[in-house]
Scaffold this motif. Structure first.
Motif, PDB file in Angstrom:
ATOM      1  N   VAL A 168      -6.812  10.314   4.229  1.00  0.00           N
ATOM      2  CA  VAL A 168      -6.570   9.033   4.366  1.00  0.00           C
ATOM      3  C   VAL A 168      -6.394   8.836   5.917  1.00  0.00           C
ATOM      4  O   VAL A 168      -6.179   9.462   6.742  1.00  0.00           O
ATOM      5  CB  VAL A 168      -5.039   8.823   3.791  1.00  0.00           C
ATOM      6  N   GLU A 169      -6.081   7.538   6.071  1.00  0.00           N
ATOM      7  CA  GLU A 169      -5.960   6.973   7.460  1.00  0.00           C
ATOM      8  C   GLU A 169      -4.383   6.873   8.075  1.00  0.00           C
ATOM      9  O   GLU A 169      -3.540   6.500   6.964  1.00  0.00           O
ATOM     10  CB  GLU A 169      -6.497   5.369   7.612  1.00  0.00           C
ATOM     11  N   ARG A 170      -4.298   7.125   9.099  1.00  0.00           N
ATOM     12  CA  ARG A 170      -3.053   7.254   9.715  1.00  0.00           C
ATOM     13  C   ARG A 170      -2.460   5.607   9.804  1.00  0.00           C
ATOM     14  O   ARG A 170      -3.431   4.823  10.001  1.00  0.00           O
ATOM     15  CB  ARG A 170      -2.784   7.684  11.064  1.00  0.00           C
ATOM     16  N   GLY A 171      -1.346   5.441   9.626  1.00  0.00           N
ATOM     17  CA  GLY A 171      -0.470   4.238   9.904  1.00  0.00           C
ATOM     18  C   GLY A 171      -1.038   3.037   8.841  1.00  0.00           C
ATOM     19  O   GLY A 171      -1.191   1.973   9.293  1.00  0.00           O
ATOM     20  N   SER A 172      -1.227   3.517   7.798  1.00  0.00           N
ATOM     21  CA  SER A 172      -1.854   2.504   6.865  1.00  0.00           C
ATOM     22  C   SER A 172      -0.923   2.168   5.586  1.00  0.00           C
ATOM     23  O   SER A 172      -1.479   1.582   4.718  1.00  0.00           O
ATOM     24  CB  SER A 172      -3.290   3.033   6.255  1.00  0.00           C
ATOM     25  N   TYR A 173       0.266   2.678   5.405  1.00  0.00           N
ATOM     26  CA  TYR A 173       0.937   2.553   4.155  1.00  0.00           C
ATOM     27  C   TYR A 173       2.265   1.956   4.418  1.00  0.00           C
ATOM     28  O   TYR A 173       3.107   2.442   5.514  1.00  0.00           O
ATOM     29  CB  TYR A 173       1.073   3.938   3.546  1.00  0.00           C
ATOM     30  N   ASP A 174       2.632   1.221   3.480  1.00  0.00           N
ATOM     31  CA  ASP A 174       4.037   0.682   3.424  1.00  0.00           C
ATOM     32  C   ASP A 174       5.074   1.680   2.985  1.00  0.00           C
ATOM     33  O   ASP A 174       6.171   1.645   3.443  1.00  0.00           O
ATOM     34  CB  ASP A 174       4.117  -0.569   2.678  1.00  0.00           C
ATOM     35  N   THR A 203      -2.362   5.108  -3.500  1.00  0.00           N
ATOM     36  CA  THR A 203      -3.466   6.322  -3.121  1.00  0.00           C
ATOM     37  C   THR A 203      -2.622   7.565  -3.512  1.00  0.00           C
ATOM     38  O   THR A 203      -1.537   7.961  -2.982  1.00  0.00           O
ATOM     39  CB  THR A 203      -4.018   6.439  -1.846  1.00  0.00           C
ATOM     40  N   ARG A 239       3.006   2.789   8.146  1.00  0.00           N
ATOM     41  CA  ARG A 239       2.932   1.426   9.106  1.00  0.00           C
ATOM     42  C   ARG A 239       4.268   1.555  10.011  1.00  0.00           C
ATOM     43  O   ARG A 239       5.349   2.250   9.658  1.00  0.00           O
ATOM     44  CB  ARG A 239       2.669   0.220   8.283  1.00  0.00           C
ATOM     45  N   PHE A 295      -4.827  13.801   7.112  1.00  0.00           N
ATOM     46  CA  PHE A 295      -5.515  12.677   7.625  1.00  0.00           C
ATOM     47  C   PHE A 295      -7.337  13.032   7.330  1.00  0.00           C
ATOM     48  O   PHE A 295      -8.048  12.344   8.223  1.00  0.00           O
ATOM     49  CB  PHE A 295      -5.139  12.430   8.925  1.00  0.00           C
ATOM     50  N   ASP A 351       0.992  -1.096   0.129  1.00  0.00           N
ATOM     51  CA  ASP A 351       0.047  -0.146  -0.013  1.00  0.00           C
ATOM     52  C   ASP A 351       0.966   1.166  -0.082  1.00  0.00           C
ATOM     53  O   ASP A 351       1.725   1.472   0.892  1.00  0.00           O
ATOM     54  CB  ASP A 351      -0.961  -0.179   1.138  1.00  0.00           C
ATOM     55  N   ALA A 354       1.677   8.488   8.317  1.00  0.00           N
ATOM     56  CA  ALA A 354       0.801   7.634   7.385  1.00  0.00           C
ATOM     57  C   ALA A 354       1.455   6.130   7.200  1.00  0.00           C
ATOM     58  O   ALA A 354       0.921   5.265   6.717  1.00  0.00           O
ATOM     59  CB  ALA A 354       0.720   8.312   5.846  1.00  0.00           C
TER      60      ALA A 354
END
Length: 256
Positions: free
Chosen positions: A99-105, A60, A131, A96, A37, A129
């Motif tokens: 998009v969501e926090r802590g959701s991306y590689d 995204t 992970r 935010f 992601d 943002a």
């Protein structure tokens, strides 16, 4: 044969693309997942988002421009990756909200810090943002490249002004709101809690070499591309690069 839809085909983006692709490949191996992601802040019409999606990742793109997002949608469709590219309207300040926090590689922050009101906040949002194990690709305008370009054009007063200006601007007519040194960018990345994995100078020579030479001299473009790649990692050339690329890693990713 070079694929013109991939960033490596361009002298302006080849170095960044190679570093980014390597970082994504390492995340794939570390996570055991084929698809990552990826968040592209300020990704515009998809110069990087679409090629990243072609690698199989979900991307995204957050950008304030409806026109850019429309172009992104069209480009993704033409490349056959519309199902892996999502565009949302927003900016780094209100990231935010969309998009969501802590959701991306991985998070791409290319050409964003020059324009935000608070670069430190922009980086903090990008990092938030990620992970626990993730990478940040940061690309921003370099101060030294602009100073050198103004001086070589004979605009010596403007070159000196850029050196002395806190934002690295050469005058009121300068279209770039802010420029950075490598030290400033690495300090921002480290201040946001990341480890600096690599720093590269981008467009060290490409913007200084006459285009007619590259276009007409046999093999010149490929030779210049190799020269850019060879100089990119050398700290001595960071101070004259048009752009600077910093790869940041979370503690988890750095130890992976």
């Amino acid at each position: 044969m070079s694929d013109p839809t991939r960033p490596r085909a361009s002298l302006r983006t080849a170095v960044v693309w190679e570093v980014l692709q390597d970082a994504l490949d390492r995340r794939v191996k570390a996570t055991g997942r084929d698809s990552l992601d990826v968040l592209d802040t300020g990704g515009g019409s998809g110069n990087f988002a679409v090629p990243v999606a072609r690698l199989g990742h979900r991307v995204t793109v957050v950008d304030p421009s409806p026109n850019a997002l429309f172009a992104l949608e069209r480009r993704a469709a033409e490349a056959g990756v519309a199902d892996r590219v999502r565009g949302v309207q927003g900016d780094a300040h209100g990231l935010f909200d969309v998009v969501e926090r802590g959701s991306y590689d991985a998070v791409l922050c290319h050409g964003v810090l020059e324009y935000v009101d608070d670069p430190a906040e922009g980086i903090r949002n990008a990092v938030a943002a990620l992970r626990a194990e993730g990478v940040l690709s940061l690309l921003a305008a370099g101060l030294g490249g602009a100073v050198l370009a103004r001086a070589l054009a004979g605009h010596f007063t403007e070159a000196r002004q850029a050196l002395q200006d806190p934002d690295g601007r050469w005058g009121p007519g300068d279209p770039m709101p802010r420029r950075f040194t490598a030290e400033q960018l690495t300090a921002l990345v480290e201040g946001a809690g990341l480890r600096v994995g690599a720093v590269h100078g981008v467009r060290v020579f490409a913007d200084l070499v006459p285009g007619v030479l590259v276009d007409t001299e046999p093999g010149a473009s490929e030779a210049l591309l190799k020269l850019e790649a060879a100089a990119a990692e050398l700290p001595a050339f960071h101070s004259v690069a048009t752009q600077l690329h910093v790869l940041g890693e979370t503690a988890g990713a750095a130890g992976a």
